[in-house]
Design an enzyme around this catalytic site. Structure first.
Site, PDB file in Angstrom:
ATOM      1  N   HIS A 101      51.970  56.576  43.175  1.00 18.80           N
ATOM      2  CA  HIS A 101      52.995  56.420  42.457  1.00 18.80           C
ATOM      3  C   HIS A 101      52.695  57.308  41.149  1.00 18.80           C
ATOM      4  O   HIS A 101      51.656  57.106  40.654  1.00 18.80           O
ATOM      5  CB  HIS A 101      53.627  55.436  42.360  1.00 18.80           C
ATOM      6  CG  HIS A 101      55.067  55.619  41.490  1.00 18.80           C
ATOM      7  ND1 HIS A 101      54.649  54.829  40.197  1.00 18.80           N
ATOM      8  CD2 HIS A 101      55.870  55.582  42.269  1.00 18.80           C
ATOM      9  CE1 HIS A 101      56.572  55.599  39.960  1.00 18.80           C
ATOM     10  NE2 HIS A 101      56.928  55.236  41.072  1.00 18.80           N
ATOM     11  N   GLU A 117      59.281  51.911  48.539  1.00 16.16           N
ATOM     12  CA  GLU A 117      59.056  52.605  49.983  1.00 16.16           C
ATOM     13  C   GLU A 117      58.447  51.802  50.846  1.00 16.16           C
ATOM     14  O   GLU A 117      59.118  52.004  52.271  1.00 16.16           O
ATOM     15  CB  GLU A 117      59.078  54.346  49.710  1.00 16.16           C
ATOM     16  CG  GLU A 117      59.350  54.780  48.067  1.00 16.16           C
ATOM     17  CD  GLU A 117      61.156  55.148  48.616  1.00 16.16           C
ATOM     18  OE1 GLU A 117      61.618  54.686  49.129  1.00 16.16           O
ATOM     19  OE2 GLU A 117      61.702  56.107  47.971  1.00 16.16           O
TER      20      GLU A 117
HETATM   21  N1  ACO Z   1      48.410  60.054  50.217  1.00 15.97           N
HETATM   22  C1  ACO Z   1      47.715  60.460  50.490  1.00 15.97           C
HETATM   23  N2  ACO Z   1      47.235  60.901  49.240  1.00 15.97           N
HETATM   24  C2  ACO Z   1      47.980  60.765  48.216  1.00 15.97           C
HETATM   25  C3  ACO Z   1      48.733  59.939  48.128  1.00 15.97           C
HETATM   26  C4  ACO Z   1      49.284  59.604  49.508  1.00 15.97           C
HETATM   27  N3  ACO Z   1      50.729  59.438  49.811  1.00 15.97           N
HETATM   28  N4  ACO Z   1      49.238  60.694  47.338  1.00 15.97           N
HETATM   29  C5  ACO Z   1      48.873  61.143  45.805  1.00 15.97           C
HETATM   30  N5  ACO Z   1      47.758  61.451  47.295  1.00 15.97           N
HETATM   31  C6  ACO Z   1      46.435  62.091  46.681  1.00 15.97           C
HETATM   32  C7  ACO Z   1      47.035  63.900  46.249  1.00 15.97           C
HETATM   33  O1  ACO Z   1      46.820  63.979  46.753  1.00 15.97           O
HETATM   34  C8  ACO Z   1      46.322  63.775  44.811  1.00 15.97           C
HETATM   35  O2  ACO Z   1      44.654  63.670  45.891  1.00 15.97           O
HETATM   36  P1  ACO Z   1      43.901  65.581  45.202  1.00 15.97           P
HETATM   37  O3  ACO Z   1      43.530  64.762  44.193  1.00 15.97           O
HETATM   38  O4  ACO Z   1      42.616  65.583  46.593  1.00 15.97           O
HETATM   39  O5  ACO Z   1      44.896  67.156  45.253  1.00 15.97           O
HETATM   40  C9  ACO Z   1      45.352  62.793  44.451  1.00 15.97           C
HETATM   41  O6  ACO Z   1      46.348  61.985  45.222  1.00 15.97           O
HETATM   42  C10 ACO Z   1      46.688  62.612  43.282  1.00 15.97           C
HETATM   43  O7  ACO Z   1      48.100  62.560  43.626  1.00 15.97           O
HETATM   44  P2  ACO Z   1      49.010  63.379  42.553  1.00 15.97           P
HETATM   45  O8  ACO Z   1      50.129  64.370  43.227  1.00 15.97           O
HETATM   46  O9  ACO Z   1      48.001  63.398  40.832  1.00 15.97           O
HETATM   47  O10 ACO Z   1      50.120  62.041  42.380  1.00 15.97           O
HETATM   48  P3  ACO Z   1      51.765  62.602  41.864  1.00 15.97           P
HETATM   49  O11 ACO Z   1      51.691  61.334  40.511  1.00 15.97           O
HETATM   50  O12 ACO Z   1      52.095  63.581  41.558  1.00 15.97           O
HETATM   51  O13 ACO Z   1      52.099  62.300  43.114  1.00 15.97           O
HETATM   52  C11 ACO Z   1      53.649  60.733  44.180  1.00 15.97           C
HETATM   53  C12 ACO Z   1      53.163  60.483  43.173  1.00 15.97           C
HETATM   54  C13 ACO Z   1      55.221  61.799  44.443  1.00 15.97           C
HETATM   55  C14 ACO Z   1      54.490  59.690  44.651  1.00 15.97           C
HETATM   56  C15 ACO Z   1      52.608  61.187  45.611  1.00 15.97           C
HETATM   57  O14 ACO Z   1      51.524  59.342  45.660  1.00 15.97           O
HETATM   58  C16 ACO Z   1      53.014  60.896  46.940  1.00 15.97           C
HETATM   59  O15 ACO Z   1      53.415  62.010  47.828  1.00 15.97           O
HETATM   60  N6  ACO Z   1      53.086  59.831  47.627  1.00 15.97           N
HETATM   61  C17 ACO Z   1      53.868  59.943  49.153  1.00 15.97           C
HETATM   62  C18 ACO Z   1      55.668  59.877  48.903  1.00 15.97           C
HETATM   63  C19 ACO Z   1      56.344  59.208  47.895  1.00 15.97           C
HETATM   64  O16 ACO Z   1      56.225  57.496  49.147  1.00 15.97           O
HETATM   65  N7  ACO Z   1      57.029  58.749  47.698  1.00 15.97           N
HETATM   66  C20 ACO Z   1      58.211  57.735  47.179  1.00 15.97           C
HETATM   67  C21 ACO Z   1      57.979  57.097  45.508  1.00 15.97           C
HETATM   68  S1  ACO Z   1      57.799  56.336  44.516  1.00 15.97           S
HETATM   69  C22 ACO Z   1      59.750  56.892  44.641  1.00 15.97           C
HETATM   70  O17 ACO Z   1      59.828  57.274  44.199  1.00 15.97           O
HETATM   71  C23 ACO Z   1      61.092  55.566  44.136  1.00 15.97           C
END
Ligand code: ACO
Length: 386
Positions: free
Chosen positions: A272, A327
């Site tokens: 998140h 989610e």
């Molecule tokens: N699975 C695997 N790796 C992840 C995940 C995940 N769910 N979430 C973040 N990471 C990793 C990223 O790949 C990144 O790795 P890197 O540094 O090697 O590139 C690191 O963790 C940091 O992630 P960010 O992209 O900076 O996190 P951000 O804050 O931009 O993203 C998000 C948040 C979009 C929710 C992300 O965690 C994600 O894509 N989750 C999966 C989709 C999801 O569950 N969405 C629902 C969110 S809740 C809502 O909107 C109500």
């Protein structure tokens, strides 16, 4: 031919051509506006470090345990806690129904809902400033419109709202033709409470930006639905179900998670932008789903997948806590109440109507056009090619 007077020469547009040089702009810039304060709000506190979510000061866990969606929506709109507040399903105006009938059956429910809200806006007088009355009308309309779309695409007639039912029961009734039992209605109501508000997330920000131009509430909610639709925001719960089905069995969970991460995939329902602790909405929804009489048959497997995912994510990202988000268990509640995965994002949108419209009212109450700057990194001023 008549003699025309000679055309005067066109005056120069710019008597002197401005230099248009850009200087180095060293004002702070944050990609994705991460960490930037872009509004003041009394509506929701998202304390990501401690895994705490408050609506106007009330804890989400208490609101789910003791409140209803109607009371929560009323709280967000008015600031007062009225436990007996009531919302009922609204009527779908003929223009909206005609539009829903005309949509291709393959249209995604979120797109149908976005379209329905847009057409609804054309049937209303939505004066400035946006009001609680408008918020209530829109929040009551959208579930009926979504239910009508689902029935039409399945070759079934839409069902008129039953004014004796509350909004959530009324939505299920208009969707299925059956009045839901109390436990099912309660579970979906709890989901709606949990989905109602979440600070300045992308869709709420979109709604506030649109409102800041003094546009109307329907336009702001159309924009918000468009933002919520993306898989990084509200599109994840259906993908959670797909992911769990791909895992297949509990003993495969850990290896599947490792392989998915090795392929560079994101685990749906984890991570998140704000929460570093376990998402309190996931905690609340896990309790709801565990108390449901009809749980999806993959719930036990989901719990195994969650354990494996948390373990492997912690190993891979020791410095960036990635925990379960709302989610993950939302998918279980929504499937448990009988919604198909393609409806999950739109159900989230129905719940978030309460928060969006409350933010729209709040934005309008102290409005200032939201107009940030961009740091220009393009070409210097140059002449067009000859
Ligand atoms: N699975 C695997 N790796 C992840 C995940 C995940 N769910 N979430 C973040 N990471 C990793 C990223 O790949 C990144 O790795 P890197 O540094 O090697 O590139 C690191 O963790 C940091 O992630 P960010 O992209 O900076 O996190 P951000 O804050 O931009 O993203 C998000 C948040 C979009 C929710 C992300 O965690 C994600 O894509 N989750 C999966 C989709 C999801 O569950 N969405 C629902 C969110 S809740 C809502 O909107 C109500």
């Amino acid at each position: 031919m008549t003699d025309q007077p000679a055309q005067p020469a066109l005056p120069a547009v710019h008597p002197t051509v401005p230099r248009c040089a850009h200087t180095v702009d060293d004002r702070p810039y944050s990609t994705g506006l991460e960490g930037v304060i872009a509004a003041e709000t009394e509506l929701g506190l998202v304390d990501g470090a401690n895994g705490c979510l408050l609506y106007r000061g009330y804890r989400i866990g208490d609101l789910v345990a003791h409140g209803t969606f109607a009371a929560v929506a009323n709280l967000l709109w008015t600031g007062t806690w009225e436990p007996n507040a009531r919302l009922t399903a609204g009527v779908v105006p003929p223009a909206v129904m005609a539009t829903l009938r005309a949509l291709p059956r393959t249209v995604k429910p979120m797109d149908a809902l976005r379209t329905a809200v847009s057409v609804w806006g054309t049937t209303q007088v939505l004066d400035w400033p946006p009001s609680e009355v408008q918020a209530r009308a829109l929040t009551e309309f959208s579930p009926s419109a979504l239910a009508a779309f689902v029935r039409l695409r399945d070759d079934r007639d839409p069902i008129d709202p039953d004014p004796k039912l509350d909004l959530v029961s009324g939505f299920l009734y208009q969707l299925t033709g059956e009045r839901p039992d109390q436990a099912t209605a309660r579970a979906l109501d709890a989901y709606f409470i949990v989905g109602a508000e979440h600070g300045l997330n992308a869709s709420t920000f979109a709604a506030r930006v649109i409102t800041s131009t003094k546009s109307d509430m329907a336009s702001a909610v159309v924009g918000a639905i468009g933002a919520l639709k993306g898989p990084l925001h509200g599109g994840a719960p259906s993908e959670v179900v797909e992911q769990i089905h791909k895992v297949g069995s509990p003993e495969r969970a850990e290896q599947w998670v490792r392989d998915a991460l090795a392929r560079g995939e994101r685990l749906m329902g984890f991570g998140h932008r704000v929460y570093r602790a376990y998402d309190p909405r996931a905690t609340a929804l896990r309790k709801v789903v565990e108390a449901m009489p009809t749980r999806p048959n993959w719930l036990e497997l989901a719990i195994e997948v969650e354990d494996a995912a948390l373990k492997v994510l912690e190993e891979k990202y020791p410095d960036r806590p990635l925990k379960t988000n709302v989610e993950f268990y939302a998918a279980a509640v929504l499937q448990g109440v009988g919604l198909t995965p393609d409806l999950f994002p739109a159900a989230f949108a129905l719940a978030r109507h309460a928060g969006w419209t409350a933010h729209i009212i709040e934005q309008a109450s102290a409005n200032r056009l939201i107009r940030p700057d961009a740091r220009y990194i393009g070409a210097e001023a140059r002449d067009l090619p000859a």
